[in-house]
Design a protein around this motif. Structure first.
Motif, PDB file in Angstrom:
ATOM      1  N   VAL A  61     -18.982   9.309   8.612  1.00 15.94           N
ATOM      2  CA  VAL A  61     -17.568   8.913   8.512  1.00 15.94           C
ATOM      3  C   VAL A  61     -17.443   7.760   7.529  1.00 15.94           C
ATOM      4  CG1 VAL A  61     -15.554   8.022   9.778  1.00 15.94           C
ATOM      5  CG2 VAL A  61     -17.105   9.628  10.898  1.00 15.94           C
ATOM      6  N   ALA A  62     -16.359   7.760   6.772  1.00 16.46           N
ATOM      7  CA  ALA A  62     -16.081   6.650   5.850  1.00 16.46           C
ATOM      8  C   ALA A  62     -14.596   6.308   5.910  1.00 16.46           C
ATOM      9  CB  ALA A  62     -16.471   7.018   4.421  1.00 16.46           C
ATOM     10  N   VAL A  63     -14.298   5.043   5.674  1.00 13.45           N
ATOM     11  CA  VAL A  63     -12.911   4.590   5.568  1.00 13.45           C
ATOM     12  C   VAL A  63     -12.376   4.955   4.188  1.00 13.45           C
ATOM     13  CG1 VAL A  63     -11.382   2.567   5.501  1.00 13.45           C
ATOM     14  CG2 VAL A  63     -13.245   2.666   7.173  1.00 13.45           C
ATOM     15  N   LEU A  64     -11.131   5.446   4.141  1.00 14.76           N
ATOM     16  CA  LEU A  64     -10.424   5.624   2.875  1.00 14.76           C
ATOM     17  C   LEU A  64      -9.468   4.456   2.721  1.00 14.76           C
ATOM     18  CD1 LEU A  64      -9.530   9.434   2.984  1.00 14.76           C
ATOM     19  CD2 LEU A  64     -11.204   8.327   1.506  1.00 14.76           C
ATOM     20  N   ASN A  65      -9.657   3.668   1.680  1.00  7.43           N
ATOM     21  CA  ASN A  65      -8.785   2.504   1.537  1.00  7.43           C
ATOM     22  C   ASN A  65      -7.413   2.906   0.989  1.00  7.43           C
ATOM     23  OD1 ASN A  65      -8.888   2.660  -1.285  1.00  7.43           O
ATOM     24  ND2 ASN A  65     -10.373   1.016  -1.501  1.00  7.43           N
ATOM     25  N   GLU A  66      -6.568   1.908   0.735  1.00  8.91           N
ATOM     26  CA  GLU A  66      -5.183   2.158   0.373  1.00  8.91           C
ATOM     27  C   GLU A  66      -5.046   2.919  -0.944  1.00  8.91           C
ATOM     28  OE1 GLU A  66      -6.547  -0.663   1.137  1.00  8.91           O
ATOM     29  OE2 GLU A  66      -5.585  -1.425   2.952  1.00  8.91           O
ATOM     30  N   SER A  67      -6.060   2.850  -1.789  1.00 13.38           N
ATOM     31  CA  SER A  67      -6.041   3.563  -3.065  1.00 13.38           C
ATOM     32  C   SER A  67      -6.743   4.913  -2.988  1.00 13.38           C
ATOM     33  CB  SER A  67      -6.711   2.710  -4.155  1.00 13.38           C
ATOM     34  OG  SER A  67      -5.952   1.552  -4.409  1.00 13.38           O
ATOM     35  N   ASP A 114       3.500   4.951  -9.067  1.00 13.70           N
ATOM     36  CA  ASP A 114       2.117   5.242  -8.685  1.00 13.70           C
ATOM     37  C   ASP A 114       1.728   6.675  -9.012  1.00 13.70           C
ATOM     38  OD1 ASP A 114       1.557   2.663  -7.480  1.00 13.70           O
ATOM     39  OD2 ASP A 114       2.989   3.267  -5.928  1.00 13.70           O
ATOM     40  N   TYR A 115       2.713   7.550  -9.117  1.00 18.12           N
ATOM     41  CA  TYR A 115       2.455   8.937  -9.500  1.00 18.12           C
ATOM     42  C   TYR A 115       3.752   9.557 -10.002  1.00 18.12           C
ATOM     43  CZ  TYR A 115       4.675  10.253  -5.073  1.00 18.12           C
ATOM     44  OH  TYR A 115       5.571  10.406  -4.032  1.00 18.12           O
ATOM     45  N   LYS A 122      -4.895   3.788  -8.940  1.00 17.33           N
ATOM     46  CA  LYS A 122      -5.334   2.502  -9.480  1.00 17.33           C
ATOM     47  C   LYS A 122      -4.296   1.411  -9.252  1.00 17.33           C
ATOM     48  CE  LYS A 122      -8.028   4.635 -13.211  1.00 17.33           C
ATOM     49  NZ  LYS A 122      -8.188   4.746 -14.688  1.00 17.33           N
ATOM     50  N   SER A 123      -3.020   1.821  -9.137  1.00 17.74           N
ATOM     51  CA  SER A 123      -1.938   0.834  -9.079  1.00 17.74           C
ATOM     52  C   SER A 123      -1.690   0.288  -7.693  1.00 17.74           C
ATOM     53  CB  SER A 123      -0.636   1.483  -9.592  1.00 17.74           C
ATOM     54  OG  SER A 123      -0.353   2.655  -8.860  1.00 17.74           O
ATOM     55  N   VAL A 124      -2.232   0.933  -6.650  1.00 16.53           N
ATOM     56  CA  VAL A 124      -1.941   0.527  -5.282  1.00 16.53           C
ATOM     57  C   VAL A 124      -2.848  -0.620  -4.872  1.00 16.53           C
ATOM     58  CG1 VAL A 124      -1.887   1.287  -2.873  1.00 16.53           C
ATOM     59  CG2 VAL A 124      -1.119   2.823  -4.688  1.00 16.53           C
ATOM     60  N   TRP A 150       0.806  -1.220   0.000  1.00 14.43           N
ATOM     61  CA  TRP A 150       0.000   0.000   0.000  1.00 14.43           C
ATOM     62  C   TRP A 150       0.847   1.282   0.000  1.00 14.43           C
ATOM     63  CZ3 TRP A 150       0.344  -3.499   3.996  1.00 14.43           C
ATOM     64  CH2 TRP A 150       1.000  -3.079   5.161  1.00 14.43           C
ATOM     65  N   VAL A 151       2.158   1.167   0.170  1.00 14.09           N
ATOM     66  CA  VAL A 151       3.023   2.354   0.158  1.00 14.09           C
ATOM     67  C   VAL A 151       3.242   2.803  -1.282  1.00 14.09           C
ATOM     68  CG1 VAL A 151       5.349   3.223   0.652  1.00 14.09           C
ATOM     69  CG2 VAL A 151       4.157   1.805   2.339  1.00 14.09           C
ATOM     70  N   LYS A 152       2.960   4.089  -1.547  1.00 10.68           N
ATOM     71  CA  LYS A 152       3.084   4.603  -2.910  1.00 10.68           C
ATOM     72  C   LYS A 152       4.545   4.860  -3.279  1.00 10.68           C
ATOM     73  CE  LYS A 152      -0.132   6.781  -1.221  1.00 10.68           C
ATOM     74  NZ  LYS A 152      -0.968   6.569  -0.019  1.00 10.68           N
ATOM     75  N   PHE A 153       4.832   4.802  -4.571  1.00 14.84           N
ATOM     76  CA  PHE A 153       6.170   5.064  -5.085  1.00 14.84           C
ATOM     77  C   PHE A 153       6.054   6.084  -6.206  1.00 14.84           C
ATOM     78  CE2 PHE A 153       9.880   3.291  -7.779  1.00 14.84           C
ATOM     79  CZ  PHE A 153      10.752   4.227  -7.247  1.00 14.84           C
ATOM     80  N   GLY A 154       6.693   7.244  -6.010  1.00 14.71           N
ATOM     81  CA  GLY A 154       6.599   8.301  -7.008  1.00 14.71           C
ATOM     82  C   GLY A 154       7.924   8.984  -7.253  1.00 14.71           C
ATOM     83  N   VAL A 155       8.009   9.649  -8.405  1.00 16.66           N
ATOM     84  CA  VAL A 155       9.222  10.348  -8.827  1.00 16.66           C
ATOM     85  C   VAL A 155       8.850  11.757  -9.274  1.00 16.66           C
ATOM     86  CG1 VAL A 155      11.022  10.430 -10.599  1.00 16.66           C
ATOM     87  CG2 VAL A 155      10.501   8.269  -9.467  1.00 16.66           C
ATOM     88  N   SER A 156       9.739  12.705  -8.993  1.00 11.64           N
ATOM     89  CA  SER A 156       9.556  14.084  -9.450  1.00 11.64           C
ATOM     90  C   SER A 156      10.682  14.436 -10.416  1.00 11.64           C
ATOM     91  CB  SER A 156       9.571  15.041  -8.254  1.00 11.64           C
ATOM     92  OG  SER A 156       9.483  16.374  -8.716  1.00 11.64           O
ATOM     93  N   PRO A 157      10.493  14.152 -11.696  1.00 12.53           N
ATOM     94  CA  PRO A 157      11.569  14.360 -12.672  1.00 12.53           C
ATOM     95  C   PRO A 157      11.679  15.812 -13.129  1.00 12.53           C
ATOM     96  CG  PRO A 157       9.637  13.535 -13.788  1.00 12.53           C
ATOM     97  CD  PRO A 157       9.287  13.590 -12.323  1.00 12.53           C
TER      98      PRO A 157
END
Length: 508
Positions: free
Chosen positions: A488-494, A302-303, A407-409, A255-262
C-alpha cells in the motif's frame, strides 16, 4: 564441456529469455494501459439529462439511481465523476447563496430532504472515485418562463442579469457578479470534500444570429476607458473570473483541483497564426470570449478538457489534428480529451464506425501532454455504443489507473508512511502517520503472486484505489485460496505516490 555445464548454460539462457519476455510484456502492458490516466464521465443534471432520471423522485429512488451510476462507472474502469451541481444558479447542495434546483423535487427552491452532493461524494469515495463539482459560472436560467426559487439572486439584484436567447445570464462585466461566483465557489470548497471544481464551455453565451448581448452600458461604464474593443473587455472579464476563482479555491483548500472543459477550438488559424487548422463557426476566443491559452500560460488551471466532439475524418474540425494542437499548446497543463459518446450510432460515417472511439483513445495516448478522457454523458453508457463498453473493460481500461500527476497542486512536504499493514481473510487494513488530516487522503493497493516480480510502474499490479484505511475484498465463488503479496502507498495531493510499504501475505 560436461553435461552439468551444458545444463547450467541452458538454464541461464532460459532464465534470461524468460526475463526478457516478462520485461517486454510489461512494457507492452504499460504502453497499452498507462498507469496514470484520467478516465472520467460527465453526469449532467440540467434538464435531468443523466440524474435524477426525472424531477420529484423519492429520496431513496434518487439515491438508488446515484449508486447505480457510481457502481457502473467503477465497473467500466473509470476513476472520476464530474457531477453537475450548479446547472443554472440553482444548486444540488445546501447553500447560503442560491436555491435548491428544481431537477431534484420538481419545484425550484424546495428542500429535497437530504444533501445530494454530500451523498455523491460519500459513495464515490467509497469505491475510490474522485468527484469534481461541475458548475456553470454565468448561466442563471434555462428558460425565461422557468420559475425561480425564493433565494434566487435575480430577485434582489435584477440589474446584474441580462436576458439573451430566452435565457438569463449573470453580467460578467459587473463586479457584483464576480464577487458572487467567488462566494459560491468558496462555500462549495469549504463545506464539501470535493476533489475539484469544474466548469464547462458556457462562458459568454454562444452567439445567436440577430441578437446582441446587452452589456454595452456596462462596457461604457467600466471598460471603454481601458479597452478599445468590447470583445477585449469581455475576455478580460472572463480572465478575471478564472484568476479569482483559482485564488478562492487555493485560499480554502489548496489541494482541490480547478479545471475547465472549453469548446474544442481556441481560434482558427485563419484568424490567428497560433490557432488550429480548423474552420469552426464559433471559437472560444472570438465567440465565447474565453482565452483558454491565456489561463494555461498563467497557471490558473490544473487541467483542461477540450471538448473534441468531432470525428477523425471531419474536414472542418478534425479530431486527430486538434488532439495534437492542444498537446502542443498545453503550457504543460494536463490535457484530457472530452469525447462525444452521445454521437455514437448517429448518421455521420465517423459515428457509425465501431472503431471511432477506440481509435480516438489510441490517438490521444500518442501525445505526451494528453493524459486521458472524459465522456459526455453518462446515460449513453447505458445503451449500445457499438461495443465501446466491452472495449474499455477488456482492453483500454483492463487494469486500474491512477489519476495524472498535477504539478500545480500544492502538496505537503512530509512523506507519509504506511504502517501496521495487515491482510487476513478478505480484509486489508493499515495506518498512516497522517490519519487526522482534514484532506481526503487516497491510497493505492498493489497485489501480486509471490513468484511475480513486482514492478510499481506496471498497472497490472494495481488492485484498487481507496480513500479508506480498510479495504474489503469481494467474496469468491471458489473455495480454493491462493497466496498473494499486498503493498500500500499513500497518494499525495498531486497524485504522486509516497513510499510503498513492505509486502504482507494474503491468503484469498
Amino acid at each position: 564441456m560436461t553435461n552439468f555445464s551444458v545444463a547450467r548454460k541452458l538454464i541461464s539462457f532460459l532464465f534470461i529469455s524468460l526475463l526478457i519476455n516478462v520485461m517486454f510484456l510489461n512494457a507492452q502492458n504499460q504502453e497499452f494501459n498507462p498507469k496514470y490516466e484520467m478516465r472520467g464521465v460527465w453526469v449532467a443534471t440540467v434538464a435531468n439529462i443523466d440524474w435524477p432520471s426525472k424531477p420529484g423522485l423519492k429520496v431513496k429512488e434518487q439515491k438508488r439511481e446515484a449508486e447505480s451510476i457510481i457502481q457502473h462507472c467503477k465497473q467500466l474502469g473509470l476513476n472520476t465523476v464530474f457531477l453537475q451541481v450548479r446547472p443554472s444558479s440553482d444548486v444540488l447542495y445546501e447553500s447560503e447563496y442560491e436555491p435548491w434546483s428544481a431537477v431534484l423535487t420538481g419545484e425550484a427552491g424546495k428542500n429535497p430532504k437530504y444533501d445530494p452532493l454530500a451523498f455523491w461524494i460519500e459513495k464515490c469515495h467509497e469505491v475510490g472515485l474522485e468527484l469534481h463539482a461541475w458548475i456553470n459560472p454565468y448561466r442563471a436560467s434555462m428558460n425565461l418562463k422557468q420559475p425561480l426559487g425564493e433565494k434566487y439572486p435575480y430577485y434582489q439584484y435584477p440589474d446584474m442579469f441580462i436576458e439573451y436567447g430566452n435565457k438569463l445570464y449573470y453580467n460578467p462585466g459587473e463586479q457584483w457578479c464576480l464577487q458572487h461566483i467567488n462566494r459560491v465557489v468558496k462555500e462549495l470548497v469549504r463545506k464539501y470534500d470535493i476533489d475539484g471544481i469544474h466548469m464547462d464551455d458556457y462562458f459568454y453565451p454562444y452567439p445567436i444570429a440577430g441578437q446582441e448581448f446587452a452589456d454595452s452600458t456596462s462596457y461604457q461604464k467600466y471598460g471603454a476607458s481601458h479597452f478599445d474593443d468590447i470583445n477585449a473587455w469581455r475576455r478580460d472579464n472572463v480572465n478575471r473570473t478564472i484568476e479569482s476563482l483559482q485564488k478562492s479555491i487555493q485560499s480554502e483548500k489548496p489541494w482541490v483541483k480547478f479545471g475547465v472543459s472549453p469548446f474544442g477550438v481556441w481560434r482558427n488559424s485563419s484568424d490567428d497564426d497560433r490557432g488550429s487548422a480548423t474552420k469552426a463557426g464559433v471559437t472560444n476566443y472570438d465567440g465565447l470570449h474565453a482565452d483558454v491559452l491565456h489561463w494555461m500560460k498563467n497557471g490558473w488551471l490544473d487541467y483542461v478538457v477540450p471538448q473534441l466532439y468531432w470525428g477523425t475524418n471531419n474536414p472542418v474540425a478534425n479530431y486527430t489534428h486538434l488532439v495534437k494542437w492542444w498537446s502542443d499548446n498545453s503550457f504543460e497543463v494536463p490535457i484530457f480529451i472530452g469525447h462525444s459518446i452521445y454521437k455514437v450510432g448517429s448518421d455521420k460515417p465517423d459515428w457509425q464506425n465501431r472503431q471511432q472511439l477506440p481509435q480516438q483513445i489510441e490517438i490521444l495516448r500518442e501525445h505526451s501532454h494528453v493524459h486521458g478522457s472524459v465522456y459526455f454523458s453518462y446515460k449513453h453508457f447505458k445503451r449500445d455504443l457499438l461495443g465501446l463498453q466491452d472495449t474499455l473493460v477488456n482492453d483500454f481500461y483492463k487494469h486500474p489507473s491512477l489519476l495524472p500527476k498535477y504539478k500545480s497542486v500544492a502538496t505537503q512536504k512530509q512523506t507519509r508512511s504506511i504502517y501496521k499493514l495487515k491482510a487476513n481473510a478478505r480484509t486489508i487494513r493499515w495506518k498512516t502517520d497522517d490519519d487526522n488530516s482534514k484532506k481526503p487522503i487516497k491510497y493505492v493497493i498493489y497485489c501480486h503472486r509471490p513468484f511475480e516480480a513486482f514492478n510499481p510502474d506496471n498497472p497490472e499490479f494495481i488492485m484498487d484505489v481507496t480513500y479508506d484505511t480498510k479495504y474489503k475484498l469481494p467474496k469468491k465463488d471458489s473455495q480454493l485460496r491462493k497466496d498473494y503479496l499486498i503493498r500500500v502507498a499513500v497518494l499525495n495531493e498531486s497524485n504522486v505516490e509516497e513510499s510503498i510499504s513492505s509486502p504482507v501475505q494474503l491468503w484469498y
